[in-house]
Design an enzyme around this catalytic site. Structure first.
Site, PDB file in Angstrom:
ATOM      1  N   GLU A 137      26.581  28.445  88.190  1.00  0.00           N
ATOM      2  CA  GLU A 137      27.858  27.715  88.135  1.00  0.00           C
ATOM      3  C   GLU A 137      27.836  26.938  86.831  1.00  0.00           C
ATOM      4  O   GLU A 137      27.205  25.878  86.728  1.00  0.00           O
ATOM      5  CB  GLU A 137      27.975  26.752  89.324  1.00  0.00           C
ATOM      6  CG  GLU A 137      28.025  27.438  90.681  1.00  0.00           C
ATOM      7  CD  GLU A 137      29.370  28.077  90.975  1.00  0.00           C
ATOM      8  OE1 GLU A 137      30.298  27.958  90.161  1.00  0.00           O
ATOM      9  OE2 GLU A 137      29.483  28.734  92.018  1.00  0.00           O
ATOM     10  N   GLU A 197      30.276  29.689  95.591  1.00  0.00           N
ATOM     11  CA  GLU A 197      29.794  28.660  96.523  1.00  0.00           C
ATOM     12  C   GLU A 197      30.927  28.283  97.473  1.00  0.00           C
ATOM     13  O   GLU A 197      32.072  28.123  97.047  1.00  0.00           O
ATOM     14  CB  GLU A 197      29.283  27.442  95.739  1.00  0.00           C
ATOM     15  CG  GLU A 197      28.045  27.823  94.949  1.00  0.00           C
ATOM     16  CD  GLU A 197      27.329  26.669  94.278  1.00  0.00           C
ATOM     17  OE1 GLU A 197      27.933  25.606  94.064  1.00  0.00           O
ATOM     18  OE2 GLU A 197      26.138  26.843  93.965  1.00  0.00           O
TER      19      GLU A 197
HETATM   20  P1  NAP Z   1      22.622  20.536  81.845  1.00  0.00           P
HETATM   21  O1  NAP Z   1      22.196  19.797  80.651  1.00  0.00           O
HETATM   22  O2  NAP Z   1      22.688  22.012  81.752  1.00  0.00           O
HETATM   23  O3  NAP Z   1      21.647  20.071  83.011  1.00  0.00           O
HETATM   24  C1  NAP Z   1      21.767  20.581  84.315  1.00  0.00           C
HETATM   25  C2  NAP Z   1      20.427  20.566  84.983  1.00  0.00           C
HETATM   26  O4  NAP Z   1      19.545  21.449  84.281  1.00  0.00           O
HETATM   27  C3  NAP Z   1      19.740  19.211  85.004  1.00  0.00           C
HETATM   28  O5  NAP Z   1      19.006  19.091  86.186  1.00  0.00           O
HETATM   29  C4  NAP Z   1      18.793  19.317  83.811  1.00  0.00           C
HETATM   30  O6  NAP Z   1      17.673  18.473  83.916  1.00  0.00           O
HETATM   31  C5  NAP Z   1      18.357  20.747  83.938  1.00  0.00           C
HETATM   32  N1  NAP Z   1      17.848  21.342  82.711  1.00  0.00           N
HETATM   33  C6  NAP Z   1      18.130  21.020  81.423  1.00  0.00           C
HETATM   34  N2  NAP Z   1      17.469  21.848  80.588  1.00  0.00           N
HETATM   35  C7  NAP Z   1      16.744  22.705  81.368  1.00  0.00           C
HETATM   36  C8  NAP Z   1      15.868  23.790  81.099  1.00  0.00           C
HETATM   37  N3  NAP Z   1      15.582  24.177  79.856  1.00  0.00           N
HETATM   38  N4  NAP Z   1      15.309  24.441  82.144  1.00  0.00           N
HETATM   39  C9  NAP Z   1      15.582  24.064  83.415  1.00  0.00           C
HETATM   40  N5  NAP Z   1      16.404  23.048  83.731  1.00  0.00           N
HETATM   41  C10 NAP Z   1      16.993  22.380  82.716  1.00  0.00           C
HETATM   42  O7  NAP Z   1      24.077  20.115  82.342  1.00  0.00           O
HETATM   43  P2  NAP Z   1      24.626  18.667  82.624  1.00  0.00           P
HETATM   44  O8  NAP Z   1      24.909  18.049  81.316  1.00  0.00           O
HETATM   45  O9  NAP Z   1      23.726  17.965  83.581  1.00  0.00           O
HETATM   46  O10 NAP Z   1      25.970  18.989  83.410  1.00  0.00           O
HETATM   47  C11 NAP Z   1      27.176  19.223  82.797  1.00  0.00           C
HETATM   48  C12 NAP Z   1      27.489  20.708  82.766  1.00  0.00           C
HETATM   49  O11 NAP Z   1      27.481  21.235  84.092  1.00  0.00           O
HETATM   50  C13 NAP Z   1      28.882  20.964  82.252  1.00  0.00           C
HETATM   51  O12 NAP Z   1      28.877  22.053  81.359  1.00  0.00           O
HETATM   52  C14 NAP Z   1      29.673  21.306  83.502  1.00  0.00           C
HETATM   53  O13 NAP Z   1      30.808  22.083  83.269  1.00  0.00           O
HETATM   54  C15 NAP Z   1      28.644  22.017  84.291  1.00  0.00           C
HETATM   55  N6  NAP Z   1      29.023  22.019  85.720  1.00  0.00           N
HETATM   56  C16 NAP Z   1      29.438  23.194  86.279  1.00  0.00           C
HETATM   57  C17 NAP Z   1      29.848  23.219  87.600  1.00  0.00           C
HETATM   58  C18 NAP Z   1      30.294  24.509  88.228  1.00  0.00           C
HETATM   59  O14 NAP Z   1      30.360  24.563  89.446  1.00  0.00           O
HETATM   60  N7  NAP Z   1      30.588  25.550  87.482  1.00  0.00           N
HETATM   61  C19 NAP Z   1      29.823  22.059  88.362  1.00  0.00           C
HETATM   62  C20 NAP Z   1      29.391  20.876  87.769  1.00  0.00           C
HETATM   63  C21 NAP Z   1      28.986  20.880  86.437  1.00  0.00           C
HETATM   64  P3  NAP Z   1      17.669  17.026  83.178  1.00  0.00           P
HETATM   65  O15 NAP Z   1      18.756  16.261  83.777  1.00  0.00           O
HETATM   66  O16 NAP Z   1      16.339  16.500  83.512  1.00  0.00           O
HETATM   67  O17 NAP Z   1      17.876  17.322  81.727  1.00  0.00           O
END
Ligand code: NAP
Length: 477
Positions: free
Chosen positions: A251, A459
């Protein structure tokens, strides 16, 4: 707030476990530290995977009725503690308290839904072409699932994944976002109180996200990765999961078009836009991102919209009736300000806002930009902040092409009364979700998910459980 829900240790095999180091979780509103959470290492992730693997042996053999009962008990406890969970969510994530409460209830609705879907995991008996064999279809849980979630919906993104996983008979290891691990740990505490057996749910908070991701994707017993977050991290995890041929649910990011046609009801379009854009101060994956408004009603639309946006109330999420709150961190604030600057340097005009709040340090004033064009960064990237970017258009072909001319394909919205146009939009918008005359799309009965680079898998809904089931075919003569 009920202190028993403020957990700072990892939850592994039904035990609260402390690591050697901790990391601080702060309140985005004032940056005050609210908790020091155990910082799990790869060894902890491995312990959690082992616990989930052991628990799978028995959990996968329980009846769907038993699993359903556990999920319903968990749901009941979440609802009973909804106010406390909402407060915890607001202080770690920042969103207004009422929105936090809505998130808790929204998350719980998936747990209840999948408690009911657990009862409907049906196989099949198919006719054999030669009439000599029996063809049986069995549905089996995929195994241990690695779950990685973002900070913008710290409770609901976990509920939406864990509920179908447990309903299907899978066990899980959750790595919550390090900005917001407290809601995940509180959910684990309530799962424990609900009697969900040790090892079925494990939570490993960690700042070593890449290492934990690698531990999950390289483990032969983890058979599925379910991730919600940015497209960039999703791609990394998919590449890693490929080595181990794990199933994936992704997602990922969106960039939703919101199209207001010439026959739209302007007031209702503005109401839908405000709901879609300003929820979580613009930090949702389904937030309206590019607002296409037909040129014949553009002037009237921006006048009425500007008035509404100027009336929004800013402040601490815990203060009653506040609508716009702090963004999650400085990186998020810097990104939004960069997008506004780049747009104005390229010819966009600020109608409302456009700058950080003078009163509250981590809040950006709700902003309306006109004369945006589709090539500006603000139209090409997810804004993730309280900024409306308005793009005028003149005909249907042009706006549908512009809406689709992007790699994301999560949510899209359109306001029009014309039946033929509605049918065309549903056919031609390249998005997993299309909202017609509404700015709110998501609920437990509907399949949430994207196409193109917004991901794969769904989901919620009757389709959501299949992502956690393998099909086994037996041929009997
Ligand atoms: P993110 O930076 O991709 O982080 C998401 C999760 O991934 C966090 O738990 C992060 O841990 C972890 N993570 C980061 N780098 C990783 C790696 N190399 N390997 C494994 N895990 C890793 O995203 P975010 O900034 O938290 O969330 C915003 C994004 O989520 C936006 O693009 C939004 O559109 C998207 N989103 C999508 C949906 C959907 O249903 N499509 C819903 C909500 C949000 P840390 O926090 O410890 O860095």
């Amino acid at each position: 707030m009920n202190k028993e829900l403020l957990k700072e240790q990892a939850y592994i095999n039904g035990q609260w476990i402390a690591a050697d180091t901790t990391f601080e979780v702060d309140n985005p509103f004032d940056n005050g530290v609210i908790a020091s959470v155990t910082d799990c290492t790869v060894e902890h992730a491995q312990q959690a995977i082992n616990a989930a693997s052991d628990a799978f042996k028995t959990w996968s053999k329980t009846t769907s009725k038993e699993r359903s009962k556990f999920l319903l008990s968990w749901n009941d406890l979440i609802i009973e503690h909804a106010d406390d969970l909402a407060e915890l969510l607001t202080i770690e994530q920042g969103k207004p308290l009422q929105e936090a409460k809505n998130e808790i209830l929204y998350g719980a609705s998936y747990i209840k839904w999948f408690a009911e879907e657990a009862l409907r995991i049906n196989g099949d008996l198919l006719p054999s072409p030669d009439g000599e064999k029996q063809i049986q279809i069995h549905k089996l849980p995929v195994g241990v699932v690695g779950i990685i979630t973002p900070w913008n919906f710290p409770q609901a993104m976990i509920a939406r994944k864990v509920a179908p996983a447990l309903a299907a008979g899978c066990t899980v290891v959750i790595k919550p976002a390090s900005e917001t691990p407290l809601s995940a740990l509180a959910m684990a505490e309530l799962a424990d109180q609900a009697g969900i057996p040790a090892g079925v749910i494990n939570v490993v908070p960690s700042t070593a996200s890449s290492d934990i991701g690698k531990a999950l994707t390289s483990s032969p017993v983890v058979r599925k990765i379910s991730f919600t977050g940015s497209t960039a991290v999703g791609k990394t995890l998919m590449a890693q999961a490929a080595d181990n041929v794990q199933k994936v649910t992704m997602e990922l990011g969106g960039n939703a078009p919101f199209i207001v046609f010439d026959d739209a009801n302007i007031d209702s379009a503005i109401e839908g836009l405000m709901a879609s854009k300003f929820r979580n101060s613009g930090q949702t994956c389904v937030c309206a991102n590019r607002i296409f408004v037909h040129e014949t009603l553009y002037e009237e639309f921006i006048k009425r919209l500007g008035n509404k946006v100027s009336e929004l109330t800013l402040g601490n999420g815990l203060t009653e009736d506040v609508q716009i709150t702090a963004l999650i961190n400085q990186k998020g604030i810097d990104k939004v300000l960069r997008l506004i600057d780049q747009a104005t340097e390229s010819g966009a005009e600020i109608l409302v806002g456009g700058s950080p709040s003078k009163e509250f340090k981590n809040i950006i004033n709700p902003t309306v930009l006109s004369k945006v064009n589709k090539d500006m960064d603000i139209a090409c990237e997810e804004i993730f902040g309280p900024v409306i970017a308005l793009i005028p258009f003149s005909d249907d072909d042009e706006v549908i092409a512009a809406a689709n001319n992007i790699s994301a394909g999560l949510a899209s919205y359109a306001y029009t009364e014309d039946r033929h146009r509605i049918n065309r939009l549903i056919q031609e918008l390249e998005y997993g979700m299309v909202g017609i005359n509404t700015g709110k799309l998501s609920n437990e009965t509907a399949p949430f998910g994207g196409v193109k680079e917004s991901g794969m898998g769904r989901e919620g809904s009757k389709y959501g459980i299949s992502d956690y089931l393998d099909i086994k075919y037996a041929c009997i003569k």
